[in-house]
Design a protein around this motif. Structure first.
Motif, PDB file in Angstrom:
ATOM      1  N   SER A  26       4.556   4.149 -10.098  1.00  0.00           N
ATOM      2  CA  SER A  26       3.494   3.665  -9.215  1.00  0.00           C
ATOM      3  C   SER A  26       3.372   2.148  -9.301  1.00  0.00           C
ATOM      4  O   SER A  26       3.237   1.463  -8.286  1.00  0.00           O
ATOM      5  CB  SER A  26       2.159   4.328  -9.559  1.00  0.00           C
ATOM      6  OG  SER A  26       2.204   5.704  -9.267  1.00  0.00           O
ATOM      7  N   ALA A  63       4.225  -0.553  -6.259  1.00  0.00           N
ATOM      8  CA  ALA A  63       3.231  -1.553  -5.867  1.00  0.00           C
ATOM      9  C   ALA A  63       3.790  -2.963  -6.050  1.00  0.00           C
ATOM     10  O   ALA A  63       3.624  -3.834  -5.193  1.00  0.00           O
ATOM     11  CB  ALA A  63       1.949  -1.374  -6.686  1.00  0.00           C
ATOM     12  N   ALA A 105      -2.741  -0.096  -7.084  1.00  0.00           N
ATOM     13  CA  ALA A 105      -2.786  -1.137  -6.055  1.00  0.00           C
ATOM     14  C   ALA A 105      -2.793  -2.491  -6.749  1.00  0.00           C
ATOM     15  O   ALA A 105      -3.461  -2.671  -7.771  1.00  0.00           O
ATOM     16  CB  ALA A 105      -4.028  -0.981  -5.185  1.00  0.00           C
ATOM     17  N   GLY A 163       0.245  -4.633  -2.705  1.00  0.00           N
ATOM     18  CA  GLY A 163       1.212  -3.566  -2.908  1.00  0.00           C
ATOM     19  C   GLY A 163       0.509  -2.294  -3.347  1.00  0.00           C
ATOM     20  O   GLY A 163      -0.556  -2.345  -3.975  1.00  0.00           O
ATOM     21  N   LEU A 164       1.107  -1.148  -3.006  1.00  0.00           N
ATOM     22  CA  LEU A 164       0.547   0.156  -3.347  1.00  0.00           C
ATOM     23  C   LEU A 164       1.673   1.090  -3.769  1.00  0.00           C
ATOM     24  O   LEU A 164       2.718   1.146  -3.124  1.00  0.00           O
ATOM     25  CB  LEU A 164      -0.201   0.760  -2.154  1.00  0.00           C
ATOM     26  CG  LEU A 164      -0.725   2.177  -2.308  1.00  0.00           C
ATOM     27  CD1 LEU A 164      -1.846   2.222  -3.343  1.00  0.00           C
ATOM     28  CD2 LEU A 164      -1.219   2.705  -0.965  1.00  0.00           C
TER      29      LEU A 164
END
Length: 150
Positions: free
Chosen positions: A79, A83, A126, A144-145
């Motif tokens: 993740s 991001a 995030a 960004g995610l």
């Protein structure tokens, strides 16, 4: 005010949380927690991408958003990586190419959609802030995610 029950998702909650402040931030966190989401918001600044990854991972562990199991650490890592990749617009790298970043980060753990448990838990990260040459005034906003299943 945003209605998480009608329009919400894990990613939207992460993005809105990172972009909010003050009373809006408090209300959004409370609303998310009512639907079983766990959130943490922090900040990091560095020319070294490893320090950004480490700050997010340390916060996630300290706040109890992930534990020591490999699958949880792995989901968080990917993740953060997604991001970070979005924030860098596909050009991974900071210090080695003379760029620095000053970022807020938000970690959200919960279901993809509020109240929908059939797909298990997910984690979203995030990143939002400024990136650019390490000279004041030469930076620009970035966002960004990344979202992965646990």
């Amino acid at each position: 005010m945003f209605n998480i029950e009608k329009n919400g998702s894990l990613g939207k909650l992460a993005i809105l949380s990172i972009m909010s402040s003050g009373e809006d931030e408090i209300a959004l966190k409370k609303q998310g927690e009512e639907f079983g989401y766990r959130l943490y918001k922090g900040k990091v600044g560095s020319m070294d991408s490893a320090k950004i990854f480490a700050a997010v991972e340390t916060a996630a562990k300290k706040e109890g958003l992930i534990d020591q199991r490999y699958r949880e650490e792995h989901a968080l890592y990917h993740s953060v990586f997604e991001a970070y990749n979005g924030m860098c617009r596909g050009q991974i790298g900071l210090g080695t190419v003379l760029r620095s970043a000053g970022l807020l980060f938000c970690i959200v753990r919960g279901t993809k959609l509020p109240g929908n448990n059939h797909d298990g838990e997910w984690i979203a990260v995030a990143l939002y802030g400024n990136m650019g040459a390490p000279i004041k005034g030469y930076e620009h906003e970035v966002l960004g995610l990344g979202i992965n299943p646990i």
